[in-house]
Design an enzyme around this catalytic site. Structure first.
Site, mmCIF file in Angstrom:
data_model
loop_
_atom_site.group_PDB
_atom_site.id
_atom_site.type_symbol
_atom_site.label_atom_id
_atom_site.label_comp_id
_atom_site.label_asym_id
_atom_site.label_seq_id
_atom_site.Cartn_x
_atom_site.Cartn_y
_atom_site.Cartn_z
ATOM 1 N N GLY A 1 2.928 6.948 7.726
ATOM 2 C CA GLY A 1 4.287 7.154 7.214
ATOM 3 C C GLY A 1 5.264 6.126 7.741
ATOM 4 C CG ASN A 2 6.120 4.929 11.867
ATOM 5 O OD1 ASN A 2 5.572 5.886 12.376
ATOM 6 N ND2 ASN A 2 7.362 4.598 12.134
ATOM 7 C CB SER A 3 3.017 2.021 6.186
ATOM 8 O OG SER A 3 1.864 2.169 6.969
ATOM 9 N N GLY B 1 -3.410 -22.760 -5.829
ATOM 10 C CA GLY B 1 -4.691 -22.457 -6.468
ATOM 11 C C GLY B 1 -5.868 -22.671 -5.545
ATOM 12 C CG HIS C 1 -0.397 0.378 2.507
ATOM 13 N ND1 HIS C 1 0.001 -0.542 3.456
ATOM 14 C CD2 HIS C 1 -0.143 1.584 3.049
ATOM 15 C CE1 HIS C 1 0.455 0.078 4.521
ATOM 16 N NE2 HIS C 1 0.381 1.379 4.305
ATOM 17 C CG ASP D 1 0.128 -3.922 3.020
ATOM 18 O OD1 ASP D 1 0.257 -3.474 1.867
ATOM 19 O OD2 ASP D 1 0.150 -3.200 4.035
#
Length: 378
Positions: A230-232, A285, A120, A151
């Site tokens: 912003g730490n992400s 799958g 993200h 993520d």
């Protein structure tokens, strides 16, 4: 008879007198001896043992604190700023706000320019983003791998001889251990902020609602180290500088509840890019869930299992289709590796290649089966 008794009394009195006299003489001698002893203050040193030990403890604590500070300072040099928008100034870490620049954090994981972060933050595979190193150098980056479900993403920049982080074994973490989070919260003024805390819990599952969609992130590390916008994508590290996770989200309605993705899940991918410059992602799958997620989904789903992962759906025309694998099966192991979480499965599949054959050990009610299938390409 009386005369004999009188003699005995005299003997007793004489013995008593001799004993008392002896005690008095010894006491007088000791008094005279110690009275004449002179103490030379230059010939001895008085020490407060307890105080000395406390000083040593304080010195050791200060020494350890300086070592940790040195390690954190070294680690922050391997943390980068990431933006989806290119800045006209000298650095993407400008005075523009985080929302304007899509500002986030990443960390260098190889010497030739592979950057680990959140999807993200960087965008999905083939997206472009912009990287600023600690020394202020700017690079165009291309996302070479990403996974929405966990993520995470890996971005490549054209750089060499970079210092990169060391990765810990996130399977060995323990609740209560000290950790530090490093990131670029809010904007330029607070870049490479370091916060401290502990590991609050392991294997957390959270539900994320975004754009009228629901998603679940599983097997997360919970920490009370402060994580802000912003730490992400920044690292969660041990005091020795080893990375145990990638900071991803926080609970906005509460303080001191943040989450990081365990680092072990992405290690095989990093190794593949490091050694070959490429990564081909294999897949079984299926859509599957571990026991922790099922209560979030439906009361109708089978939750009567202690180990393994629950097969919720088989992708049509995928590797699991046209095999003996069925929906509602419980996959207990793959090639002998025990599975308890989806991260266990992902971590193993990431070590395989498309067209590799795997052996699944499956439970279907009271029936146990072995199913072989050939992995496809995701």
């Amino acid at each position: 008879m009386k005369k004999k008794k009188k003699i005995n009394n005299v003997k007793k009195a004489l013995i008593t007198f001799i004993i008392l006299l002896t005690i008095w003489i010894l006491g007088f001698y000791m008094y005279i001896t110690y009275k004449n002893i002179e103490i030379d203050e230059n010939k001895y040193t008085a020490q407060k043992v307890q105080s000395t030990l406390n000083e040593q403890t304080v010195e050791k604590s200060e020494e350890n604190s300086k070592k940790v500070a040195d390690i954190i300072e070294e680690t922050t040099q391997k943390v980068v700023g990431i933006s989806k928008l290119k800045n006209a100034g000298n650095s993407i870490l400008s005075k523009s706000t985080e929302s304007e620049l899509g500002l986030g954090t990443g960390l260098i994981v190889t010497e030739d320019g592979y950057i680990l972060s959140n999807e993200h933050v960087t965008g999905s595979k083939y997206s472009k983003c912009y990287i600023t190193l600690e020394n202020g150098e700017n690079y165009d980056g291309t996302v070479v791998w990403s996974d929405t479900d966990i993520d995470l993403s890996i971005t490549k920049i054209n750089a060499k001889n970079l210092s990169y982080v060391n990765l810990a074994d996130s399977n060995q973490i323990r609740v209560g251990e000290t950790v530090y989070a490093i990131g670029n919260p809010i904007g330029f003024e607070f870049r490479r902020t370091v916060t401290s805390g502990i590991i609050s819990a392991k294997n957390r599952t959270i539900k994320i609602e975004e754009n009228d969609k629901q998603a679940y992130m599983t097997n997360l590390i919970q920490t009370d180290a402060t994580i802000n916008p912003g730490n992400s994508g920044g690292p969660l590290i041990y005091p020795n500088g080893e990375v145990i996770g990638i900071n991803t989200v926080k609970i906005s309605s509460a303080e001191g509840i943040g989450f990081a993705i365990p680092i072990n899940i992405v290690k095989p991918i990093i190794e593949s890019f490091k050694n070959t410059g490429n990564f081909e992602e294999a897949t079984i799958g299926i859509y599957a869930y571990d026991k922790e997620v099922i209560p979030y989904l439906s009361n109708k789903l089978n939750n009567n299992f202690q180990k393994g992962i629950y097969v919720a759906q088989i992708t049509p025309n995928g590797p699991g289709d046209n095999t003996d694998l069925k929906e509602a099966d419980i996959i207990n192991s793959i090639d002998g590796k025990e599975l308890n979480t989806m991260n266990d499965l992902r971590e193993y599949i990431y070590t395989k290649k498309p067209n590799d054959e795997v052996l699944l050990q499956v439970s279907r009610g009271k029936i146990s089966k072995e199913i072989r299938l050939v992995l496809g390409k995701k």
